[in-house]
Write an enzyme that holds these catalytic residues in place. Structure first.
Site, short mmCIF file in Angstrom:
data_model
loop_
_atom_site.label_atom_id
_atom_site.label_comp_id
_atom_site.label_asym_id
_atom_site.label_seq_id
_atom_site.Cartn_x
_atom_site.Cartn_y
_atom_site.Cartn_z
N GLN A 105 0.85 -1.19 0.00
CA GLN A 105 0.00 0.00 0.00
C GLN A 105 0.88 1.24 0.00
O GLN A 105 1.58 1.52 0.98
CB GLN A 105 -0.91 0.01 1.23
CG GLN A 105 -1.90 1.14 1.23
CD GLN A 105 -2.84 1.12 2.42
OE1 GLN A 105 -2.40 1.21 3.57
NE2 GLN A 105 -4.12 0.98 2.16
N TYR A 180 -5.48 10.91 3.83
CA TYR A 180 -4.03 11.06 3.70
C TYR A 180 -3.70 11.98 2.53
O TYR A 180 -4.60 12.54 1.89
CB TYR A 180 -3.37 9.68 3.58
CG TYR A 180 -3.59 8.84 4.82
CD1 TYR A 180 -3.31 9.36 6.08
CD2 TYR A 180 -4.13 7.56 4.75
CE1 TYR A 180 -3.54 8.62 7.23
CE2 TYR A 180 -4.36 6.81 5.90
CZ TYR A 180 -4.06 7.35 7.14
OH TYR A 180 -4.29 6.62 8.28
N ARG A 356 -10.50 -6.48 9.85
CA ARG A 356 -10.61 -6.96 11.24
C ARG A 356 -10.85 -8.45 11.36
O ARG A 356 -10.35 -9.09 12.29
CB ARG A 356 -11.74 -6.19 11.94
CG ARG A 356 -11.41 -4.73 12.15
CD ARG A 356 -12.63 -3.92 12.46
NE ARG A 356 -13.54 -3.84 11.32
CZ ARG A 356 -14.70 -3.20 11.32
NH1 ARG A 356 -15.09 -2.59 12.42
NH2 ARG A 356 -15.46 -3.15 10.25
C1 FMN Z 1 -6.05 -1.96 13.23
C2 FMN Z 1 -6.42 -1.40 11.89
C3 FMN Z 1 -5.46 -0.72 11.14
C4 FMN Z 1 -5.77 -0.20 9.88
N1 FMN Z 1 -4.80 0.41 9.14
C5 FMN Z 1 -5.08 0.78 7.86
C6 FMN Z 1 -4.05 1.22 6.99
O1 FMN Z 1 -2.85 1.28 7.35
N2 FMN Z 1 -4.39 1.59 5.74
C7 FMN Z 1 -5.70 1.52 5.29
O2 FMN Z 1 -5.97 1.86 4.13
N3 FMN Z 1 -6.68 1.10 6.08
C8 FMN Z 1 -6.41 0.69 7.34
N4 FMN Z 1 -7.40 0.17 8.11
C9 FMN Z 1 -8.78 0.03 7.55
C10 FMN Z 1 -8.97 -1.35 6.88
O3 FMN Z 1 -8.12 -1.52 5.79
C11 FMN Z 1 -10.41 -1.54 6.40
O4 FMN Z 1 -10.69 -0.56 5.43
C12 FMN Z 1 -11.44 -1.44 7.55
O5 FMN Z 1 -10.98 -2.15 8.69
C13 FMN Z 1 -12.80 -2.01 7.13
O6 FMN Z 1 -12.69 -3.36 6.72
P1 FMN Z 1 -13.15 -4.58 7.70
O7 FMN Z 1 -14.59 -4.38 8.01
O8 FMN Z 1 -12.90 -5.81 6.87
O9 FMN Z 1 -12.30 -4.51 8.92
C14 FMN Z 1 -7.10 -0.35 9.38
C15 FMN Z 1 -8.05 -1.04 10.14
C16 FMN Z 1 -7.72 -1.57 11.36
C17 FMN Z 1 -8.78 -2.32 12.12
#
Ligand code: FMN
Length: 399
Positions: A105, A180, A356
């Site tokens: 990324q 960002y 998650r």
């Molecule tokens: C602990 C954590 C760290 C994350 N860090 C990033 C990141 O570095 N870059 C990003 O684009 N999204 C980040 N996200 C967002 C996830 O990529 C994703 O968009 C979001 O968790 C929703 O998806 P999910 O329902 O499958 O968790 C992060 C999410 C979590 C929970």
């Protein structure tokens, strides 16, 4: 077979994106793991992604790979440079040997940073403004980029892409969302420029499209490039769902291979991205800086609004983009059961990113394939988000 059975069978069938064959439709969403002490990827990061590889993920994503040193949110993040070539090469080659592809990324924080190693006095964004993250470091503001700063930034993306392809990444995901750097240019809320990079939609999209062109130039036509966008910033005066359709069309015609439809911003309204348990209490618990804790107490309620969790919370809006573009579509946001995975396949999505649920169930793809009624254990409590600063890196606190 019923529609749903078809859908779930599709999840476990191979598919390709610009020539890259993935063994199933599951991709690890970028989640900054905080497993790069002093910015160097090491054993913890290897174990983390190795476990996901063994659990059946088709492609994992190394979250938040800053394209230059000043693109980091903090000094513990890695940025793309020769100093970490041996570690990155070894990590990617190990994941390949475990049957998993690896995406990187590409990110830049723009004017939102608490990086104590910043070369400049202040971080740089499209316009002068507040740097919400910098309070604890006395960096309350960000400065506006000059035209030569913009040229330099495009060069950083180009060089980072050349480097990332050379260390073995199979795909690159350009971060256009979550508030960002590039998102700051796209958003009328944060971009107040009066030159060719601000004002009209066309002008606000100029830098993101130049970055895409530079990255494409660096990696060649036959290399998969993905875009992660925020369909809405969730703030008045910011980007909203209708803008996301126009943004996606532009990225599609500029040659992006796949669009990941996220939402929210880390800078102004993060809860839209996650939904579920509010992350404010966890942040108050783990924030080390007294000044930041005070600010969170005073302003946290307006920034961390409640958005109740429901499955596939971005589906309705992501479908509008599916209908508007011809590139591959990668769904992210609240996909946590076989029923949801099947729905996504039936609705025309090509791949599914998981965040998650892979923290609570690192072997999710294998388990979902073995159990037709699979539902992830993830409770969407979002405590994992508060582990971002933890010395052991991000993890599920429940299982
Ligand atoms: C602990 C954590 C760290 C994350 N860090 C990033 C990141 O570095 N870059 C990003 O684009 N999204 C980040 N996200 C967002 C996830 O990529 C994703 O968009 C979001 O968790 C929703 O998806 P999910 O329902 O499958 O968790 C992060 C999410 C979590 C929970």
């Amino acid at each position: 077979m019923s529609g749903t059975q078809h859908g779930i069978a599709d999840c476990f069938s191979p598919a390709s994106i610009n020539g890259l064959q993935l063994k199933n439709r599951f991709i690890k969403a970028g989640t900054f793991e905080n497993m790069t002490p002093s910015g160097v990827p090491g054993a913890a990061l290897n174990n983390f992604h190795g476990t996901l590889a063994d659990g059946g993920i088709a492609m994992t994503t190394l979250g938040y790979c800053a394209v230059e040193a000043d693109g980091r949110l903090n000094e513990g993040m890695m940025y793309m440079h020769e100093g970490i070539r041996p570690q990155l090469t070894a990590l990617i080659s190990d994941l390949h040997s475990r049957g998993t592809k690896v995406s990187g990324q590409m990110a830049h924080c723009g004017g939102f940073s608490k990086n104590s190693e910043l070369r400049r006095r202040r971080p740089l964004g499209p316009s002068f403004g507040l740097n919400g993250l910098g309070l604890s470091r006395g960096m309350l503001f960000c400065d506006a980029m000059t035209l030569s700063d913009i040229d330099e930034l495009i060069q950083h993306y180009y060089q980072a892409a050349v480097f990332m392809k050379s260390v073995g990444f199979d795909a690159l995901e350009i971060h256009f969302g979550h508030g960002y750097g590039l998102c700051q240019f796209m958003s009328p809320k944060t971009n107040k420029r009066k030159d060719n990079y601000g004002g009209s939609f066309e002008n606000r999209m100029r830098l993101p499209l130049q970055v895409l062109a530079a990255v494409r130039d660096a990696v060649g036509e036959d290399f998969p490039l993905l875009a992660k966008i925020s369909m809405t910033e969730g703030v008045r005066g910011g980007l909203h769902y209708d803008d996301a359709i126009e943004i996606s069309k532009l990225l599609d015609s500029a040659g992006i291979d796949g669009i990941i439809t996220s939402g929210g911003t880390s800078t102004m309204n993060p809860m839209i991205m996650f939904r579920g348990g509010n992350i404010l209490p966890g942040m108050l618990r783990t924030e080390k800086s007294r000044v930041m804790r005070l600010a969170l107490r005073m302003m946290g309620k307006s920034m961390f609004k409640d958005y109740p969790y429901h499955e596939l919370y971005f589906l309705k809006q992501a479908k509008r983009i599916r209908e508007a573009v011809s590139c591959k579509m990668i769904y992210v946001g609240g996909a946590s059961s076989n029923a949801s995975f099947a729905t996504l396949m039936e609705q025309g999505f090509d791949f599914i990113q998981l965040g998650r649920t892979l923290l609570s169930d690192p072997d999710l793809p294998n388990r979902a394939q073995a159990d037709a009624n699979f539902i992830s254990r993830c409770t969407h409590c979002n405590d994992c988000v508060s582990t971002i600063e933890s010395p052991q890196g991000i993890h599920c606190t429940q299982f």
